[in-house]
Design an enzyme around this catalytic site. Sequence first.
Site: not given
Length: 848
Positions: A327, A808
Amino acid sequence: MAAGDLGELLVPYMPTIRVPKSGDRVYKTECAFSYDSPDSEGGLYVCMNTFLGFGREHVERHYRKTGHCVYLHLKRHVIEKVPGASGGALPKRRNATLFLDLETNGDLNSDDFEYEDEAKLVLFPDHYEIALPNIEELPALVTIACDALLSAKSPYRKQEPDSWEEELQASKHAKTLVQLDNGVRIPPSGWKCSKCDLRENLWLNLTDGSVLCGKWFFDGHGGNGHAMEHYKETGYPLAVKLGTITPDGADVYSFDEEEPVLDPHIAKHLAHFGIDMLQMQVTENELRDNDIKPRVSEWEVIQEAGVKLKPMYGPGYTGMKNLGNSCYLNAVMQAIFSIPEFQRAYVGNLPRIFDYSPLDPTQDFNTQMAKLGHGLLSGQYSKPPVKSELIEQVMKEEHKPQQNGISPRMFKAFISKGHPEFSSNRQQDAREFFLHLINLVERNPVGSENPSDVFRFLVEERTQCCQSRKVRYTERVDYIMQLPVAMEAATNKDELIAYELKRREAEAARRPPPELVRAKIPFSACLQAFSEPSNVEDFWSSALQAKSAGVKTSRFVSFPEYLVVQIKKFTFGLDWIPKKLDVSVDMPDFLDISHLRARGLQPGEEELPDIAPPIVIPDDPKDRMVNHFMESLDIDESSVMQLAEMGFPLEACRKAVYYTGNLGAEVAFNWIIAHMEEPDFAEPLVIPAFGEVTSSGAAAFGAVGLDNQPPEEMVAIIISMGFQRNLAIQALKATNNNLERALEWIFSHPELEEENEPTLDMMNMENNANANILAETGLEGPRIKDGSGRYELFGFISHMGTSTMSGHYVCHLKKEGRWVIYNDLRVCASERPPKDLGYIYFYRRIPS
């Protein structure tokens, strides 16, 4: 056509048809120039000589460039199952699985659809097709080559367990997993092992919802193994690691199969315990919207959980698949390709880049950048669901598969090649990846103007001796403005104190933690902290010829076209454990840093003399070398902290700075990359004997530089001892870059210090020649785009988690007057952009 005729037809092409050997990479899942695949309308053409794949739009280019005429055409068809007499779908046919590494379309229900794969040989330029399998009619070599290509493994599969390219297999327990209906609901934060006090490396058992710690790992972190003990007691096989759950998946481990696995039903299994995987939120049955408490956790706010977001489609609204902790790459590349200069450099030059790409475009940086930019900006891979107005076609069109999003596997494989961190499957720092990307852009110019110029700026560093008041001005190039978090300026200190007391009480009483209170930091305080003087540790004043107190301030010599601002949220606690500051900074939509413009030497200021520190010379030359070398290796704690803030072990950072002679964090970073796989990487620093120091130091600096020049870092160490550059280079060349022997060589050739004038003249001539070359190539000095210091915010990257090496990343960008959230594959209109929780911010200059 008869068998003999087919054989005769293929005779002219036989010399170009190859059978893949061990080590050959077969790209049968993705086009080298686009994101076309066998799932695409035109299928994929795989060259029978180079094993590269090409979509219909690009296969002719490869044929014209190479003259290779034989391609294996692969096409996957999605077929809706025919309802049986009882109303259910007929059993799935046993089709020959030709494309082993193709992923099924996640938008299609496998109970209603099946896949049928088709392969045929195509001869160019006439596009003559030969259906496969055709064993009896084709020459044996052709049949063997086709079979080998069809059964070849993914080019991204590796044997190393740490490689991001390793492909996981679906667990045998996933489909039949039994989940107990015991009413367990998992909160979005505040997890703790139910058998001990550990709060990290926690695993949620997917059968009974127990939260337990994992095992200890080789690097000293992990847990007490309670999750494994629970499996041995109960036999419940699957567990998901908390903190890894994103809309695209999670880390799942099978205790029974003893390996990480895929769980195709992970969304359903998590929902059983109240975890909405798509929104990363906890849902309670029969709660109305106005009953839900305000979302305050970082994960919920940044991903805008609890709000129904409208999906966005079309050019510039294409998502990117998460390849497993990728990510950080997705977020950075979305921001990069929202900038017009990068769009023009790569997508605008796409035909020229593709035409001039090497025979293997998978190994060309500019080709891969152009491919990714086109994939994100063309809109070809971001289309809304199609619905027909004709009633009889509604169901068929409604379920027609759409390719929404791209999988940047080829791009990641190339851009991370040879990099021990970015080539792994571990989470990385988005800032570090941004700088890695800029470095590659700098080294691979795409035209007369390098797009990375828009980020580059010059920094003036002013160092002042507090006792003599004399100053020194230096300049350096940078790409990111790093702002410290001024915690002491928090505007809600009373609330923070009260929250901390309640949190400790709840923890002691084993109660759920109170609602989070986040420190509110004024942006103006962060900007002020950046501009204030900072102390220079162990400052040696050339004016006093002694150590003294010194302060340093930084200012902008130039303001970049696009200003990248990093909020330095990662720091260390009193116990030296890295931690993240969960703070809210009121980042402005409009920013003016004009007052930070550098002014240079001011009237009345006196410059520090350009004198090197004196060298204490003992009687014995060997002792002289030892003393000065050891003095030069005093550990620079500021460099240690810079590296530690990146997430590296503290002791490893100390060794890196020590063994690279205090030449700065960048040089020490290279040492870390080169030594991080060693078993004693994070062990405490042990000061070795002098001979060991010099040999270790030499090893750290690597091999001979360009044009057989010694490593610049070793040259700098000798220069710092008071010797001239040409003598340092001559000594290192004479001793095969052994630092200890080079110093001995200098002391054994004192006559060379008196005969250095001709050598200096020669070096000056070489430097002039190099300067002429740089001038011809337009590389004289740093390229800058100076202008106004007024900016407007257009994007930011946010991080969720406790460390840059976990958690994330999500990107928000302002497009067409509104904010859009890019959360890997999901691209939606943003309703509540969390501008105060970002990690990296992107500002564009406001035209004067």
